[in-house]
Design a protein around this motif. Structure first.
Motif, PDB file in Angstrom:
ATOM      1  N   THR A 127       0.774  -1.068   0.012  1.00  0.00           N
ATOM      2  CA  THR A 127      -0.100  -0.185   0.017  1.00  0.00           C
ATOM      3  C   THR A 127       0.780   1.322   0.085  1.00  0.00           C
ATOM      4  O   THR A 127       0.305   2.525  -0.410  1.00  0.00           O
ATOM      5  CB  THR A 127      -0.905  -0.053   1.213  1.00  0.00           C
ATOM      6  OG1 THR A 127       0.010   0.123   2.221  1.00  0.00           O
ATOM      7  CG2 THR A 127      -1.887  -1.262   1.123  1.00  0.00           C
ATOM      8  N   SER A 128       2.073   1.202   0.315  1.00  0.00           N
ATOM      9  CA  SER A 128       2.809   2.393   0.316  1.00  0.00           C
ATOM     10  C   SER A 128       4.182   2.162   0.116  1.00  0.00           C
ATOM     11  O   SER A 128       4.871   0.841  -0.113  1.00  0.00           O
ATOM     12  CB  SER A 128       3.041   2.888   1.753  1.00  0.00           C
ATOM     13  OG  SER A 128       3.771   2.023   2.753  1.00  0.00           O
ATOM     14  N   PRO A 129       5.157   3.011  -0.746  1.00  0.00           N
ATOM     15  CA  PRO A 129       4.647   4.441  -0.878  1.00  0.00           C
ATOM     16  C   PRO A 129       3.617   4.655  -2.047  1.00  0.00           C
ATOM     17  O   PRO A 129       3.011   5.676  -1.995  1.00  0.00           O
ATOM     18  CB  PRO A 129       6.133   5.127  -1.265  1.00  0.00           C
ATOM     19  CG  PRO A 129       6.738   3.944  -1.906  1.00  0.00           C
ATOM     20  CD  PRO A 129       6.472   2.687  -1.059  1.00  0.00           C
ATOM     21  N   GLU A 130       3.650   3.675  -2.961  1.00  0.00           N
ATOM     22  CA  GLU A 130       2.561   3.781  -3.843  1.00  0.00           C
ATOM     23  C   GLU A 130       1.883   2.273  -4.163  1.00  0.00           C
ATOM     24  O   GLU A 130       2.723   1.491  -3.901  1.00  0.00           O
ATOM     25  CB  GLU A 130       3.082   4.269  -5.199  1.00  0.00           C
ATOM     26  CG  GLU A 130       4.237   3.525  -5.918  1.00  0.00           C
ATOM     27  CD  GLU A 130       4.912   4.144  -7.181  1.00  0.00           C
ATOM     28  OE1 GLU A 130       5.131   3.264  -8.152  1.00  0.00           O
ATOM     29  OE2 GLU A 130       4.821   5.383  -7.255  1.00  0.00           O
ATOM     30  N   PRO A 131       0.791   2.232  -4.390  1.00  0.00           N
ATOM     31  CA  PRO A 131       0.120   0.886  -4.342  1.00  0.00           C
ATOM     32  C   PRO A 131       0.836   0.014  -5.501  1.00  0.00           C
ATOM     33  O   PRO A 131       0.888   0.375  -6.524  1.00  0.00           O
ATOM     34  CB  PRO A 131      -1.426   1.132  -4.599  1.00  0.00           C
ATOM     35  CG  PRO A 131      -1.566   2.646  -4.347  1.00  0.00           C
ATOM     36  CD  PRO A 131      -0.263   3.371  -4.485  1.00  0.00           C
ATOM     37  N   LYS A 132       0.900  -1.239  -5.024  1.00  0.00           N
ATOM     38  CA  LYS A 132       1.410  -2.216  -5.973  1.00  0.00           C
ATOM     39  C   LYS A 132       0.610  -3.571  -5.809  1.00  0.00           C
ATOM     40  O   LYS A 132       0.582  -3.522  -4.620  1.00  0.00           O
ATOM     41  CB  LYS A 132       2.992  -2.405  -6.129  1.00  0.00           C
ATOM     42  CG  LYS A 132       3.859  -1.341  -6.472  1.00  0.00           C
ATOM     43  CD  LYS A 132       5.135  -1.671  -6.335  1.00  0.00           C
ATOM     44  CE  LYS A 132       6.016  -0.511  -6.998  1.00  0.00           C
ATOM     45  NZ  LYS A 132       7.639  -0.700  -6.870  1.00  0.00           N
TER      46      LYS A 132
END
Length: 294
Positions: A127-132
């Motif tokens: 969920t962090s730093p960007e959703p994958k």
């Protein structure tokens, strides 16, 4: 069945030899044969991209070990394409057909005389730093890097606090993955038809942190609480990335399943007995009566 896809490692001569032999056998029966694009450049056979394997073939035959099978399963997860695994590797819980049974098994499959098992998959979202987002058939593993220090992982199930693990890592596994890393870490063997997710700590500091089964509909959240440690997220033992500090991973049942062709010659428990060498005869003692065994 008219269109057959074959997946094999292009850097393994044994696999390429088996692939060419199988492709010729299928072609002689009027069937179309497709391979992955990289393999097509080596063999001269017709290549397909992953989307083509998902949509344009009626059956996928995997020639190799469980690693090759896992890669193929992730490629077509959620697509209604049955996969037949042929073991050219080692232990092979997923590639259930030995090489010498390939053609008898193929004869049955091409006649439509086969059964499939629907294997659940997991969705892992960083969920962090960007959703994958990732899909796995076996397991999601969070583990430490090279230094021999434990990491701290805060775990929740359906938003409820479970515990904070101080351990070398944590495995979240499907029943299919219960005979992989999960088993080596002391987890249970779970029948692949059971609707459950398995949580297994790796070498926990608290010895009462034991493996745990939760319902397949559970949402498992794991937050990295360690500071300054190298920690990695590994997916099916094949895809990996380093986690940033305070990263959170959410694991749920994925919407898609993987369809595995069952062995027509032996049942699941026979496979377990064979692969794990259960119930074998004990070796005869080397020394005679009253003599040391040296």
């Amino acid at each position: 069945m008219k269109r057959i896809g074959i997946v094999a490692k292009r850097n393994r001569p044994e696999a390429l030899e088996a692939l060419k032999e199988l492709a010729h056998w299928l072609d002689s029966r009027g069937l179309e044969v497709f391979v992955e694009e990289g393999v097509a450049r080596v063999t001269g056979l017709r290549g397909l991209n992953p989307e083509g394997f998902r949509k344009e073939v009626d059956l996928i035959v995997v020639l190799g070990g469980d690693g090759t099978m896992l890669a193929a399963a992730r490629m077509v997860a959620g697509a209604p394409v049955p996969i037949l695994g042929v073991n050219l590797g080692g232990l092979g819980f997923l590639t259930v057909i030995p090489r010498d049974e390939l053609y008898p098994a193929m004869e049955r499959v091409l006649r439509g005389n086969f059964e499939v098992e629907r294997r659940m998959t997991l969705k892992a979202v960083l969920t962090s730093p960007e959703p994958k987002e990732y899909t796995v058939l076996n397991d999601v593993v969070i583990n430490k890097g090279a230094l021999a220090r434990m990491i701290t992982l805060r775990a929740e199930v359906d938003g409820q606090y479970l515990t904070t693990f101080r351990a070398d890592g944590l495995i979240i596994s499907t029943p299919t993955g219960s005979t992989a890393y999960c088993l080596a870490a002391g987890g249970p063997i779970v029948h692949p038809s059971l609707p459950a997710i398995i949580i297994v700590p790796i070498c926990p500091h608290t010895l009462t942190n034991r493996p745990l089964l939760v319902p397949e509909g559970s949402k498992i959240g794991v937050t990295l609480s360690s500071e300054g440690e190298e920690v990695y997220l590994t997916l099916d033992g094949q895809v990996g990335l380093r986690l940033p500090q305070e990263a959170k991973v959410e694991i749920t049942k994925a919407p898609g399943e993987v369809l595995l062709v069952k062995s027509p010659f032996r049942a699941y428990f026979e496979l377990l007995r064979t692969k794990l060498r259960w119930g074998g005869d004990l070796p005869a003692p080397r020394g005679g009566e009253g003599e040391p065994c040296s």
